[in-house]
Design an enzyme around this catalytic site. Structure first.
Site, PDB file in Angstrom:
ATOM      1  N   SER F  99       1.436  -2.157   3.090  1.00 14.53           N
ATOM      2  CA  SER F  99       0.606  -0.959   3.168  1.00 14.53           C
ATOM      3  C   SER F  99       0.912  -0.071   4.374  1.00 14.53           C
ATOM      4  O   SER F  99       0.450   1.059   4.446  1.00 14.53           O
ATOM      5  CB  SER F  99      -0.888  -1.332   3.153  1.00 14.53           C
ATOM      6  OG  SER F  99      -1.297  -1.764   4.412  1.00 14.53           O
ATOM      7  N   LYS F 142     -10.674   0.371   5.785  1.00 10.53           N
ATOM      8  CA  LYS F 142      -9.734   1.160   6.572  1.00 10.53           C
ATOM      9  C   LYS F 142     -10.340   2.504   6.972  1.00 10.53           C
ATOM     10  O   LYS F 142     -10.177   2.969   8.108  1.00 10.53           O
ATOM     11  CB  LYS F 142      -8.444   1.379   5.778  1.00 10.53           C
ATOM     12  CG  LYS F 142      -7.595   0.116   5.632  1.00 10.53           C
ATOM     13  CD  LYS F 142      -6.424   0.353   4.665  1.00 10.53           C
ATOM     14  CE  LYS F 142      -5.463  -0.825   4.664  1.00 10.53           C
ATOM     15  NZ  LYS F 142      -4.379  -0.637   3.665  1.00 10.53           N
TER      16      LYS F 142
HETATM   17 CA   LIG Z   1      -0.991   1.663   7.142  1.00  9.93          CA
END
Ligand SMILES: [Ca+2]
Ligand SMILES: [Ca+2]
Ligand SMILES: [Ca+2]
Ligand SMILES: [Ca+2]
Ligand SMILES: [Ca+2]
Ligand SMILES: [Ca+2]
Ligand SMILES: [Ca+2]
Ligand SMILES: [Ca+2]
Ligand SMILES: [Ca+2]
Ligand SMILES: [Ca+2]
Ligand SMILES: [Ca+2]
Ligand SMILES: [Ca+2]
Lengths: 193, 193, 193, 193, 193, 193
Positions: F99, F142
């Site tokens: 990611s 996040k």
């Molecule tokens: Ca990232």
């Protein structure tokens, strides 16, 4: 049990040697980092029973100094025509973690410049590739070990100042602390750059 | 059971061979370290069932001698045009730890200089990259093994002197001890440098 | 079950092939060591399901022969312009230990000199980098295997002579033993050097 | 379940392809070994889910052919300016052991000479570095697999002849057996050298 | 849950991208294989959390294309002056097995020729070094995944035709199947070679 | 506990530094990626306790930028004459997964172009070799970490828009989201390319 005394210190006082602080399961300890140049082709040798994270600190430190050679007046041809060997004594003890980063970079810079590190100075802190100093753990135990060994000044990350303030004042009387955020402050204190 | 005697000794007495002292789970033992040069490109070969810490001692010793070649009158071109092979006999026995450091450096220096190590001399101690000698364990067992093998002189770190003083005097009668802090003292005693 | 007979022997009788003796959990066995040179750049290839200690024996043997090339009239340019491949047949069987050392060195010297090993000769012993031959285990089982295979002469370390004397005389009738201390004796017997 | 038939065979019939016999826990099977040259610098690539012993067979075969290039009229410059890739199809199946040795050497020689292997021929046997063929296990199961696949000739080591004679005659009617001791016999039968 | 649609497809339609079919423990899935050239020295880079067998498929595909460069009008100098990077997206998912072989070869050929793969085409099959296509497992699950993703044509090994015929007709209505035995048929269908 | 503030930010604001978002077992966190060039031969160094999938993201990003150098006006000679070091601080924490792909590519592009990344911008997304941005997990955690750290804009894959819409509006007030499908959109937003 402290092995660092004035006599020992004298043998330490060569370019390439810096004093770090380690935190082990038996408490804090001082840690010498030795860097030495020899004729070669830019190879990096790492010895002293080091784990991968500690080895990565060394390569990160080396890249930072390569990228900032001009700033620190390091002769850039050294990176091509010399090998760099970094050794951490007491090979029977496995060592790891990022907290020796600023000590490693100071040791390397000291060797590259042929300039001795300030005497009676220890340090602990992680480095980043852009020259930041990050906070590390075990500050109390490390400070006590530095005190026992007769050291006089300690460099830590500014974000570790609260950890220092939590240590009983009597224990650290006479120790001078430097709180830093950037590697250039470390090199200024340790090497007068 | 001691394998070291005058006859064996004669075959030992070649440049590149030094006698160390090991401490195993069955007690102390003597340990030969053999260094040999051959035409090549500066490669280092290590054999004898050695663990990583012992291999690191060899590379640390080699860097020290490269960096101090001038001091010891070692021809620096040897590091480029010769390969160095270090072997520790009795391949069936795994060996590790930093305590063969000064023996390895003596063996390498002996090979590079083409000069024999002083006869009937054994040694044990860790080295650092800047040439310090550090204390090691198992001193009592190592001394007894040296005595059994007919050796006459032993080099140890000055910080190990208290370990020597704890051995019953009768056991080590006739053995001469050298207490050192620096590698240059070892090379002076062993090779007359 | 012995696979060594006169017919097989004929195919063995090429430079580079020497016969060793192995000691496995099912008893003693004979072991062929094959060395072959081909055009290259001085690389060493080791095959035959060999463990690390046995591989180290090969590199130790090779360094000894490089360092003593002149003494044995080996053309030193071979080490640069040829690759050396050492193979020990019967790849399904893992093999390890230092006891094939003198057989490996004999095999390599035979290949380098283009000179066949004395027929019906087997050997077992560890080597050191300075050319010593060290004693090994399993002597009784190895001798019986050599006898079964029709071999006629065996080289062992002088320190193994007591192990030979413990074997019942009737079992080894007709076998000739050579007791040696140094590699130069082995090469003298095996290759007539 | 046999995948080898005349149609498949046609696609097999290229230089570099040889048919071996494998012995797995579900019985015998045929095994294709494919060798291919491409421009390069003498590298060897081995694929097909091969274990270490099988990979060692390939390097042993290659060294034998390098050392005997003149005898077999192989252009020695091919070893320098071509890469050799050896692949054993059916990558989902792990493969190991020394018994594909003669098949690997035949496949490599076929590729190097640009000469097709004799059709309907299979083989199994370990090789040595000096070109001997050694006996292998699973002969009965391998023969039955060859028969099922429509193969017509089989090369095995002479020492495996007794294993062949133990197979019921009716099962192997029409199969022709070649008993060999040396690699040169294999290459003579397979490639007409 | 299917991620392949016309919009996604447009970003796929570049030289070097081919669509494979995978069979995982949660059923079938489509799999993109991306090949990209960049200036270099002929190195091969493989990424995407690939197992060893899948990596071997890539090296086998690359050797086949090197050896058959002339046949497919591939510029042979590309293998020397370009690096080839093969990536299989969705790095969180480990991938292995030989069944992506023909997809990998198609992806590499597409990148080397700068020619796009036929749109809405998927494929699955093992390759061999001489260009054969071998049958693979999971055909039913793979076909259903292709259908769900909106693909229109599928290449499989001729020996997998019976697996296709076992899928209920209604499920795969509108899908066109290509049954092949050789890699040249795959490249003809996918790239019009 | 958030370590990102305006003061810290100032030291971040150098070419080569990009801010990613990580999802760990203790929740979301921000993650700095640092890229630095130094004189060399095109080597890639990766440090920061990175797992294999994360290292593969870096090599994939680098290949994409090499292959698209012209498009992004990157001097192609940099790939030959500079080494690239990518470091992710906080070496005590192991990091892995795909990611960080778009953050790594942004960091590398920033270093190669000597152009700073837009301030107060974070991003998360997997990359492919042809420049696609793929969706990733942990979006909610996040986003909250980015908010806590004082960041103002976030780049995510268009396919992650539904994950963003599921976060309670009050928590992310003031954050600006960019939904992208291709790497060129990321570089446009982050570097103004
Ligand atoms: Ca990232
Ligand atoms: Ca200590
Ligand atoms: Ca430290
Ligand atoms: Ca001993
Ligand atoms: Ca010692
Ligand atoms: Ca045997
Ligand atoms: Ca032997
Ligand atoms: Ca099969
Ligand atoms: Ca076979
Ligand atoms: Ca998927
Ligand atoms: Ca596939
Ligand atoms: Ca953090």
């Amino acid at each position: 049990k402290a092995k660092y005394n004035n006599d020992l210190y004298k043998t330490v006082n060569l370019p390439g040697v810096a004093v770090g602080l380690a935190w082990t399961y038996v408490g804090g300890d001082i840690l010498f980092i030795e860097s030495s140049l020899s004729d070669g082709k830019g190879e990096l040798h790492l010895t002293g029973n080091l784990g991968n994270v500690m080895k990565e600190s060394a390569t990160t430190a080396l890249t930072y100094l390569k990228s900032n050679a001009e700033k620190y007046k390091i002769d850039p041809s050294l990176f091509q025509k010399k090998n760099l060997h970094i050794h951490v004594p007491e090979g029977a003890t496995p060592k790891d973690g990022p907290s020796a980063g600023i000590t490693m970079m100071t040791s390397i810079a000291s060797a590259l410049l042929g300039r001795k590190v300030k005497p009676y100075l220890a340090m602990t802190g992680e480095i980043t590739l852009r020259g930041q100093v990050l906070p590390v753990g075990g500050i109390k135990e490390k400070i006590l070990a530095a005190k026992r060994a007769g050291l006089k000044e300690i460099i830590v990350c500014a974000q570790n100042s609260k950890d220092v303030s939590e240590v009983e004042a009597g224990f650290i009387k006479g120790l001078k602390f430097h709180y830093v955020n950037k590697m250039e402050e470390v090199l200024q204190i340790a090497l007068g750059l």
